[in-house]
Design a protein around this motif. Structure first.
Motif, PDB file in Angstrom:
ATOM      1  N   THR A   1       0.838  -1.200   0.000  1.00 33.38           N
ATOM      2  CA  THR A   1       0.000   0.000   0.000  1.00 33.38           C
ATOM      3  C   THR A   1       0.874   1.251   0.000  1.00 33.38           C
ATOM      4  O   THR A   1       1.742   1.408   0.871  1.00 33.38           O
ATOM      5  N   PRO A   2       0.684   2.149  -0.962  1.00 36.70           N
ATOM      6  CA  PRO A   2       1.494   3.372  -0.997  1.00 36.70           C
ATOM      7  C   PRO A   2       1.171   4.289   0.177  1.00 36.70           C
ATOM      8  O   PRO A   2       0.044   4.350   0.646  1.00 36.70           O
ATOM      9  N   ILE A   3       2.210   5.011   0.608  1.00 39.55           N
ATOM     10  CA  ILE A   3       2.026   6.015   1.658  1.00 39.55           C
ATOM     11  C   ILE A   3       1.699   7.324   0.936  1.00 39.55           C
ATOM     12  O   ILE A   3       2.526   7.836   0.183  1.00 39.55           O
ATOM     13  N   GLY A   4       0.537   7.835   1.176  1.00 36.99           N
ATOM     14  CA  GLY A   4       0.117   9.080   0.514  1.00 36.99           C
ATOM     15  C   GLY A   4       0.007   8.886  -0.986  1.00 36.99           C
ATOM     16  O   GLY A   4      -0.396   7.836  -1.480  1.00 36.99           O
ATOM     17  N   SER A   5       0.439   9.908  -1.730  1.00 33.51           N
ATOM     18  CA  SER A   5       0.335   9.828  -3.188  1.00 33.51           C
ATOM     19  C   SER A   5       1.671   9.484  -3.838  1.00 33.51           C
ATOM     20  O   SER A   5       1.778   9.470  -5.056  1.00 33.51           O
ATOM     21  N   GLY A   6       2.704   9.178  -3.031  1.00 32.72           N
ATOM     22  CA  GLY A   6       4.024   8.853  -3.562  1.00 32.72           C
ATOM     23  C   GLY A   6       4.151   7.396  -3.958  1.00 32.72           C
ATOM     24  O   GLY A   6       3.176   6.647  -3.981  1.00 32.72           O
ATOM     25  N   VAL A   7       5.369   7.008  -4.277  1.00 32.27           N
ATOM     26  CA  VAL A   7       5.610   5.628  -4.695  1.00 32.27           C
ATOM     27  C   VAL A   7       6.090   4.757  -3.535  1.00 32.27           C
ATOM     28  O   VAL A   7       6.168   3.539  -3.669  1.00 32.27           O
ATOM     29  N   THR A   8       6.424   5.369  -2.412  1.00 34.61           N
ATOM     30  CA  THR A   8       6.895   4.599  -1.250  1.00 34.61           C
ATOM     31  C   THR A   8       5.726   3.848  -0.626  1.00 34.61           C
ATOM     32  O   THR A   8       4.659   4.409  -0.417  1.00 34.61           O
ATOM     33  N   THR A   9       5.982   2.583  -0.343  1.00 37.19           N
ATOM     34  CA  THR A   9       4.924   1.761   0.265  1.00 37.19           C
ATOM     35  C   THR A   9       5.210   1.578   1.749  1.00 37.19           C
ATOM     36  O   THR A   9       6.287   1.902   2.241  1.00 37.19           O
ATOM     37  N   TRP A  10       4.254   1.018   2.468  1.00 39.06           N
ATOM     38  CA  TRP A  10       4.411   0.771   3.905  1.00 39.06           C
ATOM     39  C   TRP A  10       5.496  -0.258   4.192  1.00 39.06           C
ATOM     40  O   TRP A  10       6.038  -0.301   5.299  1.00 39.06           O
ATOM     41  N   GLY A  11       5.865  -1.062   3.227  1.00 37.73           N
ATOM     42  CA  GLY A  11       6.910  -2.071   3.435  1.00 37.73           C
ATOM     43  C   GLY A  11       8.268  -1.455   3.750  1.00 37.73           C
ATOM     44  O   GLY A  11       9.049  -2.026   4.513  1.00 37.73           O
ATOM     45  N   ILE A  12       8.533  -0.280   3.164  1.00 35.23           N
ATOM     46  CA  ILE A  12       9.841   0.356   3.381  1.00 35.23           C
ATOM     47  C   ILE A  12      10.009   0.811   4.833  1.00 35.23           C
ATOM     48  O   ILE A  12      10.974   0.406   5.494  1.00 35.23           O
ATOM     49  N   PRO A  13       9.106   1.610   5.400  1.00 34.98           N
ATOM     50  CA  PRO A  13       9.317   2.015   6.806  1.00 34.98           C
ATOM     51  C   PRO A  13       9.223   0.850   7.782  1.00 34.98           C
ATOM     52  O   PRO A  13       9.923   0.841   8.798  1.00 34.98           O
ATOM     53  N   ILE A  14       8.384  -0.131   7.471  1.00 37.68           N
ATOM     54  CA  ILE A  14       8.308  -1.287   8.377  1.00 37.68           C
ATOM     55  C   ILE A  14       9.618  -2.071   8.335  1.00 37.68           C
ATOM     56  O   ILE A  14      10.139  -2.491   9.369  1.00 37.68           O
ATOM     57  N   GLY A  15      10.187  -2.254   7.146  1.00 42.54           N
ATOM     58  CA  GLY A  15      11.480  -2.950   7.028  1.00 42.54           C
ATOM     59  C   GLY A  15      12.594  -2.191   7.729  1.00 42.54           C
ATOM     60  O   GLY A  15      13.410  -2.783   8.437  1.00 42.54           O
ATOM     61  N   PHE A  16      12.603  -0.864   7.536  1.00 44.48           N
ATOM     62  CA  PHE A  16      13.605  -0.063   8.256  1.00 44.48           C
ATOM     63  C   PHE A  16      13.369  -0.120   9.765  1.00 44.48           C
ATOM     64  O   PHE A  16      14.321  -0.082  10.546  1.00 44.48           O
ATOM     65  N   GLY A  17      12.115  -0.231  10.164  1.00 45.08           N
ATOM     66  CA  GLY A  17      11.798  -0.358  11.589  1.00 45.08           C
ATOM     67  C   GLY A  17      12.394  -1.619  12.190  1.00 45.08           C
ATOM     68  O   GLY A  17      12.911  -1.589  13.308  1.00 45.08           O
ATOM     69  N   VAL A  18      12.345  -2.706  11.438  1.00 44.01           N
ATOM     70  CA  VAL A  18      12.949  -3.959  11.925  1.00 44.01           C
ATOM     71  C   VAL A  18      14.455  -3.769  12.112  1.00 44.01           C
ATOM     72  O   VAL A  18      15.020  -4.176  13.132  1.00 44.01           O
ATOM     73  N   ILE A  19      15.087  -3.137  11.140  1.00 45.10           N
ATOM     74  CA  ILE A  19      16.536  -2.895  11.244  1.00 45.10           C
ATOM     75  C   ILE A  19      16.834  -1.956  12.411  1.00 45.10           C
ATOM     76  O   ILE A  19      17.763  -2.198  13.194  1.00 45.10           O
ATOM     77  N   LEU A  20      16.035  -0.915  12.569  1.00 43.10           N
ATOM     78  CA  LEU A  20      16.238   0.039  13.654  1.00 43.10           C
ATOM     79  C   LEU A  20      16.063  -0.621  15.027  1.00 43.10           C
ATOM     80  O   LEU A  20      16.852  -0.374  15.958  1.00 43.10           O
ATOM     81  N   ILE A  21      15.065  -1.477  15.149  1.00 39.15           N
ATOM     82  CA  ILE A  21      14.851  -2.186  16.419  1.00 39.15           C
ATOM     83  C   ILE A  21      16.048  -3.070  16.737  1.00 39.15           C
ATOM     84  O   ILE A  21      16.482  -3.154  17.894  1.00 39.15           O
ATOM     85  N   THR A  22      16.614  -3.715  15.724  1.00 36.55           N
ATOM     86  CA  THR A  22      17.803  -4.540  15.932  1.00 36.55           C
ATOM     87  C   THR A  22      18.961  -3.701  16.474  1.00 36.55           C
ATOM     88  O   THR A  22      19.640  -4.107  17.427  1.00 36.55           O
ATOM     89  N   ILE A  23      19.166  -2.536  15.878  1.00 37.44           N
ATOM     90  CA  ILE A  23      20.258  -1.661  16.323  1.00 37.44           C
ATOM     91  C   ILE A  23      19.998  -1.165  17.749  1.00 37.44           C
ATOM     92  O   ILE A  23      20.911  -1.155  18.588  1.00 37.44           O
TER      93      ILE A  23
END
Length: 102
Positions: A53-75
């Motif tokens: 699902t895109p975030i707003g009207s851009g091309v970024t989807t919810w998968g990108i921040p969720i994936g970065f969230g997993v990496i951030l939680i690991t750090i």
């Protein structure tokens, strides 16, 4: 036959305290990480629509921040462990060494 120094270390109450605390804290962080990681994997397997699902009207989807969230939680979890190890576990280790070398 057990080395006398190893016997002194094993009988030190600080050693039991260190071992118990590290084990409990390590498992807690491991469980948190497993929930986050496998939650993400399950989301990838069964929630593709949400991740696509895109975030707003851009091309970024919810998968990108969720994936970065997993990496951030690991750090963050690694930092939490290192912080606690430097503050608490190093002191206990020093006390155990001092008692063993007497």
């Amino acid at each position: 036959m057990l080395d006398p120094m190893l016997a002194r270390i094993a009988s030190d109450p600080n050693y039991d305290k260190l071992r118990t605390r590290r084990l409990k804290f390590g498992w807690t962080l491991t469980i948190i990480m497993m929930i986050v990681y496998y939650g993400f994997i399950l989301l990838v397997a069964f929630g593709k629509d949400l991740l696509a699902t895109p975030i707003g009207s851009g091309v970024t989807t919810w998968g990108i921040p969720i994936g970065f969230g997993v990496i951030l939680i690991t750090i963050v979890l690694t930092g939490v462990y290192v912080l606690r190890a430097n503050r608490e576990y190093d002191d206990l280790t020093d006390r155990i060494k001092r008692e063993a070398l007497k």
